[in-house]
Design a protein around this motif. Structure first.
Motif, PDB file in Angstrom:
ATOM      1  N   ASN A 108      -6.184   0.648   6.161  1.00  0.00           N
ATOM      2  CA  ASN A 108      -7.162  -0.182   5.385  1.00  0.00           C
ATOM      3  C   ASN A 108      -7.117   0.384   3.906  1.00  0.00           C
ATOM      4  OD1 ASN A 108      -9.370  -2.016   4.857  1.00  0.00           O
ATOM      5  ND2 ASN A 108     -10.567   0.033   4.555  1.00  0.00           N
ATOM      6  N   HIS A 160      -3.606  -0.484   2.495  1.00  0.00           N
ATOM      7  CA  HIS A 160      -3.404  -1.876   2.157  1.00  0.00           C
ATOM      8  C   HIS A 160      -3.763  -2.334   0.882  1.00  0.00           C
ATOM      9  CE1 HIS A 160      -3.211  -6.135   3.083  1.00  0.00           C
ATOM     10  NE2 HIS A 160      -4.493  -6.454   2.535  1.00  0.00           N
ATOM     11  N   TYR A 202       3.846  -0.285   5.783  1.00  0.00           N
ATOM     12  CA  TYR A 202       3.364   0.774   4.792  1.00  0.00           C
ATOM     13  C   TYR A 202       4.171   1.936   4.494  1.00  0.00           C
ATOM     14  CZ  TYR A 202      -0.747  -2.192   5.852  1.00  0.00           C
ATOM     15  OH  TYR A 202      -1.555  -3.331   6.203  1.00  0.00           O
TER      16      TYR A 202
END
Length: 588
Positions: free
Chosen positions: A135, A138, A167
């Motif tokens: 999270n 992101h 990522y």
């Protein structure tokens, strides 16, 4: 957060807080700034810290582009509260983690030993968990490779690799599971504090060598790895508090280095200092930039204009075109109120001194910065020059615009435009002789703080004086000195106030422009061994301070409150010169 603000302002305050509180306060504060809309945050961070690195130290490895061999260890930011900010601080790569599948229930507080400058990080592995990590990532605008450190069982590592593929640019694991290599096309590095000989034939992309507390053999471990034939990538973590240690590790065979507790004690500028030291060792001599001479002439013309203005302020004060606009001679004004003429001389002499100082700084930036391809010097020059040109509009609001200013403006503009166009390709970055966190460096940081505050004060003063010139014209102490209200002066000659407003706003505009020169020079030009920067401060500052303070005593305008800003600025100037002298002049 540059070193001058960290060491001079924030660190003394942060030292009074518990380590985890001070860490989160700084990280969350920097991340808030970094996420300001319209790219304001990243631009502000860049303006204050100037973290770009030279292409000469860039490298490509594992199909990844690294702008610097200096990275940041995940130990510094276990909660990922500062990641948004760290992407803007000049690191070549970032480590995230360690990451476990499930979050830890409790997080320990690091133990900080301020005497020997060591942080004992928690021995127990702590993680915010895979979901929170994803999270956070992101939300990050990635500007450099990100390596994710993973911990857990073989099955958990495999699961997390699949989750992080979007990522991560690489992975760091602390257990030897070479079979994981087949599950991703991204590099996997094996982390250890005690490398063994069997690592020479390791299937991993490389190793991350961990620095343990009081590990005096850390450098030798890197040397031995290379001596034993290890061909993979070596990344070190910790063991660096000053640029010299980073250079030693890289010379010993490390490909990349990650900063940890040394980053906390040395300051956020450590990354930049290492990059500048790497460039300095290359002895790179850039070709001279075409157009620098036009920039130098621009500064020369401003200095000459200031000298002429100084001459007029000490003699006639009122020029023929002033008398034409006033429809009155200077003698008539003297007869009416001598102090009006003295006040006008006061404004015009301070303007003259400011112009002379500004011209000197422009010339120095052109000769020692732009000529040698330094991008920061060109941008400092451009910012101040453009603001200076726009300042011409600040003193026409009252209806008085003298033709001498316009002619001067028209002479300067083509010279500047020519220099600007010819130097558009300037991209060079600064190098530095700084290698250690010694007394010279530490004093230099506080000297830089003094000059930064001086630049900010000039900018603020220039804005305030310009606004006053465009609105009320006078401050209460001005009217007390003149011994006459503005209404009486206007009744005497309705064109007198526009002339005084013109002088006041013109000085404010010049002070703002010179303030920007001082500020950007102080923010961007502080590399150890830059002798010309110190001489620029010394020689460039004298005309403005002499003219600004001398004229007040010469005409008897010695109100302490009125002169207090000048006294404070002079104090900052002297402190800055004293503290930075060894940093700039005596550096080997």
């Amino acid at each position: 957060m540059p070193d001058w603000s960290y060491h001079g302002i924030f660190r003394p305050l942060l030292n009074r807080l518990p380590p985890n509180v001070s860490r989160e306060l700084i990280h969350r504060g920097m991340s808030f700034i970094a996420t300001l809309p319209l790219q304001i945050g990243p631009q502000l961070i860049h303006f204050l810290g100037r973290e770009e690195s030279s292409p000469l130290i860039h490298q490509k490895k594992h199909a990844l582009n690294f702008n610097s061999p200096v990275g940041l260890s995940g130990k510094i930011d276990p909660l990922l509260s500062g990641t948004k900010a760290f992407t803007n601080l000049g690191f070549g790569f970032l480590e995230i983690g360690p990451v476990a599948v499930k979050p830890s229930k409790h997080f320990s507080t690091p133990t900080v030993d301020k005497k020997i400058e060591v942080i004992q990080f928690p021995t127990k592995v702590e993680s915010i968990g895979i979901e929170k990590t994803i999270n956070q990532l992101h939300k990050v605008k990635k500007k450099q490779p990100i390596f994710v450190r993973l911990i857990g069982t073989r099955e958990n590592l495999s699961k997390m690799i699949k989750r992080f593929e979007q990522y991560a640019d690489g992975y760091i694991i602390e257990a030897s599971y070479p079979e994981l290599i087949s599950e991703t096309n991204k590099p996997i590095f094996f982390s250890t504090a005690s490398p063994s000989e069997n690592l020479v034939d390791s299937p991993f992309a490389g190793i991350v060598l961990e620095h343990a507390e009081k590990d005096v053999q850390f450098l030798e471990k890197v040397i031995n790895l290379r001596k034993n034939g290890f061909q993979g990538t070596i990344i070190t973590t910790g063991g660096i508090k000053e640029p010299e240690q980073a250079l030693q590790l890289l010379d010993a065979g490390a490909d990349f280095i990650m900063l940890s507790d040394g980053y906390v004690f040395a300051g956020p500028g450590l990354t930049k200092r290492i990059n500048e030291a790497l460039l300095d060792r290359l002895n790179y001599n850039p070709t001279h930039q075409h157009g620098w001479l036009a920039y130098w002439l621009f500064g020369l013309f401003i200095m000459i204009g200031g000298l002429l203005a100084l001459l007029f302020s000490m003699t006639t004060v009122v020029l023929p075109y002033d008398e034409l606009f006033l429809e009155m001679t200077g003698e008539s004004i003297m007869t009416f109120n001598e102090r009006i003429m003295l006040f006008m001389a006061h404004d015009r002499m301070t303007l003259a001194g400011t112009m002379i100082s500004g011209g000197i700084v422009y010339m120095q930036l052109a000769k020692h910065g732009v000529k040698h391809g330094l991008k920061w010097a060109k941008q400092a020059f451009d910012i101040a020059a453009i603001i200076g040109f726009l300042g011409i509009f600040s003193f026409i609001g009252f209806g008085y615009f003298d033709w001498l200013h316009l002619i001067f403006w028209l002479i300067l503009l083509p010279v500047y435009v020519y220099g600007y166009r010819k130097t558009k390709g300037v991209t060079g970055t600064a190098s530095s002789k700084n290698r250690k966190n010694d007394v010279i460096f530490k004093r230099g940081v506080f000297g830089q703080l003094a000059f930064v505050l001086l630049g900010f004060s000039f900018v603020l003063g220039g804005i305030i004086i310009s606004i006053i010139g465009m609105t009320t014209i006078f401050v209460p102490t001005d009217l007390a000195y003149i011994c006459m209200p503005a209404e009486m002066m206007n009744a005497f000659n309705e064109n007198l106030l526009p002339v005084l407003a013109h002088d006041r706003a013109g000085f404010g505009s010049a002070l703002l422009s010179v303030g920007l020169l001082v500020l950007t020079l102080s923010l961007w030009g502080f590399q150890q061994g830059n002798r010309w920067v110190w001489w620029t401060y010394l020689i460039g500052g004298l005309p403005a301070f002499w003219a600004g303070i001398y004229i007040h005593f010469a005409i008897g305008y010695t109100n302490f409150i009125h002169l207090l800003p000048a006294y404070v600025a002079l104090g900052l100037y002297i402190i800055g010169l004293i503290l930075t002298y060894p940093f700039f002049i005596k550096a080997k």
